[in-house]
Design a protein around this motif. Structure first.
Motif, mmCIF file in Angstrom:
data_model
loop_
_atom_site.group_PDB
_atom_site.id
_atom_site.type_symbol
_atom_site.label_atom_id
_atom_site.label_comp_id
_atom_site.label_asym_id
_atom_site.label_seq_id
_atom_site.Cartn_x
_atom_site.Cartn_y
_atom_site.Cartn_z
ATOM 1 N N GLY A 56 32.522 -44.729 -7.187
ATOM 2 C CA GLY A 56 33.383 -45.741 -7.298
ATOM 3 C C GLY A 56 33.061 -47.090 -7.704
ATOM 4 O O GLY A 56 33.969 -47.727 -8.389
ATOM 5 N N LYS A 93 34.925 -45.497 -12.051
ATOM 6 C CA LYS A 93 36.447 -45.663 -12.205
ATOM 7 C C LYS A 93 37.123 -46.609 -11.326
ATOM 8 O O LYS A 93 37.823 -47.559 -11.931
ATOM 9 N N ALA A 94 37.042 -46.497 -10.107
ATOM 10 C CA ALA A 94 37.441 -47.457 -9.161
ATOM 11 C C ALA A 94 37.075 -49.131 -9.554
ATOM 12 O O ALA A 94 38.034 -49.946 -9.325
ATOM 13 N N LYS A 96 36.443 -50.207 -12.635
ATOM 14 C CA LYS A 96 37.220 -50.354 -13.650
ATOM 15 C C LYS A 96 38.528 -50.801 -13.407
ATOM 16 O O LYS A 96 39.210 -51.629 -13.960
ATOM 17 N N GLU A 97 39.108 -49.857 -12.628
ATOM 18 C CA GLU A 97 40.619 -50.162 -12.362
ATOM 19 C C GLU A 97 40.929 -51.607 -11.510
ATOM 20 O O GLU A 97 41.907 -52.121 -11.810
ATOM 21 N N THR A 98 39.909 -51.909 -10.811
ATOM 22 C CA THR A 98 39.981 -53.102 -10.008
ATOM 23 C C THR A 98 39.917 -54.128 -11.110
ATOM 24 O O THR A 98 40.890 -55.331 -10.832
ATOM 25 N N LYS A 100 40.778 -54.318 -14.106
ATOM 26 C CA LYS A 100 41.834 -54.363 -15.059
ATOM 27 C C LYS A 100 43.111 -55.348 -14.280
ATOM 28 O O LYS A 100 43.963 -55.431 -14.941
ATOM 29 N N LYS A 101 43.178 -55.014 -12.973
ATOM 30 C CA LYS A 101 44.335 -55.415 -12.442
ATOM 31 C C LYS A 101 44.301 -57.133 -12.637
ATOM 32 O O LYS A 101 43.359 -57.857 -12.623
#
Length: 101
Positions: A56, A93-94, A96-98, A100-101
């Motif tokens: 993550g 992935k986690a 990257k998503e964090t 992006k926010k």
């Protein structure tokens, strides 16, 4: 943290130690010991040829560059650049998503 009013754009090791101490309820010296131990273990693993994968979060690894011929800056003299190894980080992935926010 970029974009937040008053947020520093660069976090230092000391900032990380302060954050770990605060979040985990540790004394600063204990948080420093934990951060130092983590960094040392990552370095040792990379030096030994292993990857460090934190699900993550991401993967720390050693990558290789092939030997190549380059041009000396400011001249036309060709030079040989030897093969080398360098540390790299691939975000999970986690993470990257964090971000992006």
């Amino acid at each position: 943290m970029a974009g937040k009013a008053g947020a520093k754009k660069t976090k230092t090791k000391a900032d990380l130690i302060d954050s770990v101490a605060s979040s985990a309820g540790l004394k600063k010296k204990d948080a420093k010991a934990a951060v130092d131990a983590f960094l040392t273990k990552v370095e040792e693993a990379l030096k030994g040829g292993s990857k460090v994968q934190l699900t993550g979060f991401g993967t720390f690894e050693v990558r290789s560059r092939k030997a190549r011929t380059g041009v000396k800056p400011g001249t036309t003299t060709k030079i040989k650049i030897p093969a080398s190894k360098y540390p790299a980080f691939k975000p999970g992935k986690a993470l990257k998503e964090t971000v992006k926010k």
